[in-house]
Design a protein around this motif. Structure first.
Motif, PDB file in Angstrom:
ATOM      1  N   THR A  99     -46.995 -13.321   1.561  1.00 41.01           N
ATOM      2  CA  THR A  99     -45.682 -13.740   1.049  1.00 41.01           C
ATOM      3  C   THR A  99     -45.610 -15.270   1.129  1.00 41.01           C
ATOM      4  O   THR A  99     -46.465 -15.918   1.742  1.00 41.01           O
ATOM      5  N   ALA A 151     -44.275 -12.331  -7.755  1.00 42.91           N
ATOM      6  CA  ALA A 151     -42.883 -12.131  -8.145  1.00 42.91           C
ATOM      7  C   ALA A 151     -42.565 -13.130  -9.262  1.00 42.91           C
ATOM      8  O   ALA A 151     -43.382 -14.012  -9.552  1.00 42.91           O
ATOM      9  N   MET A 177     -40.702  -8.074  -9.579  1.00 48.62           N
ATOM     10  CA  MET A 177     -41.805  -7.878  -8.636  1.00 48.62           C
ATOM     11  C   MET A 177     -42.929  -7.130  -9.338  1.00 48.62           C
ATOM     12  O   MET A 177     -42.674  -6.138 -10.042  1.00 48.62           O
ATOM     13  N   GLU A 195     -37.622 -10.926  -0.174  1.00 47.56           N
ATOM     14  CA  GLU A 195     -37.784 -10.260  -1.473  1.00 47.56           C
ATOM     15  C   GLU A 195     -38.773  -9.104  -1.360  1.00 47.56           C
ATOM     16  O   GLU A 195     -38.548  -8.014  -1.887  1.00 47.56           O
ATOM     17  N   TRP A 196     -39.879  -9.364  -0.678  1.00 49.00           N
ATOM     18  CA  TRP A 196     -40.910  -8.327  -0.547  1.00 49.00           C
ATOM     19  C   TRP A 196     -40.314  -7.087   0.138  1.00 49.00           C
ATOM     20  O   TRP A 196     -40.517  -5.963  -0.314  1.00 49.00           O
ATOM     21  N   PRO A 231     -43.704 -13.652  -3.702  1.00 51.70           N
ATOM     22  CA  PRO A 231     -42.366 -13.269  -3.236  1.00 51.70           C
ATOM     23  C   PRO A 231     -42.110 -13.838  -1.847  1.00 51.70           C
ATOM     24  O   PRO A 231     -43.053 -14.032  -1.070  1.00 51.70           O
TER      25      PRO A 231
END
Ligand SMILES: [Ca+2]
Ligand SMILES: [Ca+2]
Length: 348
Positions: free
Chosen positions: A290, A344, A112, A218-219, A214
């Motif tokens: 995202t 990411a 990230m 994931e974020w 991302p």
């Protein structure tokens, strides 16, 4: 200067619950961050149970270290986020309509960006590719009224967002000229996050950089920095030791930003280190796109995409969305002066 991360305490959790409950009323005022849209949306108004640092055998630590040391140039200024099963969202949603409830996710290890993509980064991309952002192609973007003088406000009075009249659709506003003023550019703020970039622009940038956006899971896992059920990347207390850990709004929204955190509008992307992953300004500064769709069932074109983290315009009384679990959305082609992104990447 980069602030050092200092973990926040948890003793104040019960005191925090009091204001949270106070704002649990379904009629919650809103900053209108998701109203500044280009495209109308179906009748709406326009405008873990996990441990992030698992106990590894010594050999595994060694492999992780080698991995970090041998990272390619692509992974400079990125942090490796461990894969695994996590819980995102919250047991106590502040905005149930945002669907910020708790849910289980599983992700693979990924990298990230430590920082939001800056004006300098985006300029490099544009110079290399001659990319034209969507705001430039449309010829306008949404600017917060606090950055407009009286004359400009009068000129664009009829181009405000009805549900959030502090947003003006300003001709000429783009990442190059965030206030829409052709005499003001980003030369004096190349280390600030790029803004007025749509989801499509963000995807184009990450693709050029050999990365990707991302996912929301994931974020949020990255935001939480290994902590479970905490409001912020560093814990539950907004200001540990009375110190500011993020760039949000202080004062009466939307008129008086006291900028007690040192930033009126955006601040440099490396100003606030927020968690043990070394990630900066995950919450606050600018919202971040995202990869995820807001609603897979939604039949709208272009679709809405999830954005995370809140921005310098967020205040507890209007947009208490500077929390890891909070989420909002905009259409893919929307852009505004408080919306940016970071990328990411998958380990090679
Ligand atoms: Ca601020
Ligand atoms: Ca952010």
């Amino acid at each position: 200067m980069i602030d050092q991360f200092v973990p926040g305490g948890t003793k104040m959790i019960f005191l925090w619950l009091i204001p949270l409950l106070a704002f649990a009323d379904p009629v919650v005022p809103d900053c209108g961050c998701n109203k500044a849209k280009r495209s109308p949306v179906g009748g709406q108004e326009q405008p873990t149970e996990q441990v992030i640092f698992p106990k590894l055998a010594k050999k595994q630590y060694g492999e992780r270290l080698v991995d970090l040391i041998n990272h390619s140039e692509k992974f400079n200024a990125m942090s490796l986020i461990p894969g695994g099963k996590y819980v995102i969202g919250t047991r106590e949603p502040i905005f149930p309509e945002d669907r910020e409830h708790e849910r289980k996710v599983a992700i693979n290890a990924f990298y990230m960006d430590k920082y939001e993509v800056s004006n300098g980064d985006f300029r490099e991309f544009v110079e290399a590719t001659a990319y034209e952002s969507e705001a430039e192609r449309f010829g306008d973007s949404f600017v917060f009224h606090g950055f407009l003088d009286e004359e400009v406000r009068k000129k664009f009075h009829d181009f405000r967002v009805a549900a959030a009249p502090w947003w003006y659709k300003v001709t000429g506003a783009s990442w190059r000229h965030p206030e829409g003023d052709p005499s003001r550019n980003v030369e004096d703020r190349l280390d600030h996050p790029v803004v007025h970039v749509s989801w499509n622009d963000a995807v184009a940038y990450c693709d050029w950089a050999g990365k990707r956006l991302p996912t929301e899971a994931e974020w949020e896992v990255a935001c939480r920095g290994g902590r479970k059920q905490k409001l912020f990347p560093w814990g539950n207390k907004m200001m540990p030791n009375d110190k500011h850990y993020m760039n949000i709004w202080q004062g009466e929204f939307p008129e008086a930003d006291l900028a007690e955190d040192g930033c009126k509008g955006t601040c440099p992307v490396d100003r606030f280190s927020q968690n043990t992953f070394g990630l900066h300004s995950m919450v606050g500064n600018v919202w971040e796109w995202t990869a995820d769709r807001w609603d897979e069932e939604e039949k709208v074109s272009p679709p809405n995409r999830v954005k995370k983290g809140g921005s310098y315009l967020c205040h507890e009384s209007y947009c208490y969305r500077y929390r890891c679990a909070a989420r909002s959305q905009n259409t893919e082609d929307s852009s505004a002066g408080n919306l940016g992104f970071r990328c990411a990447a998958d380990p090679e």
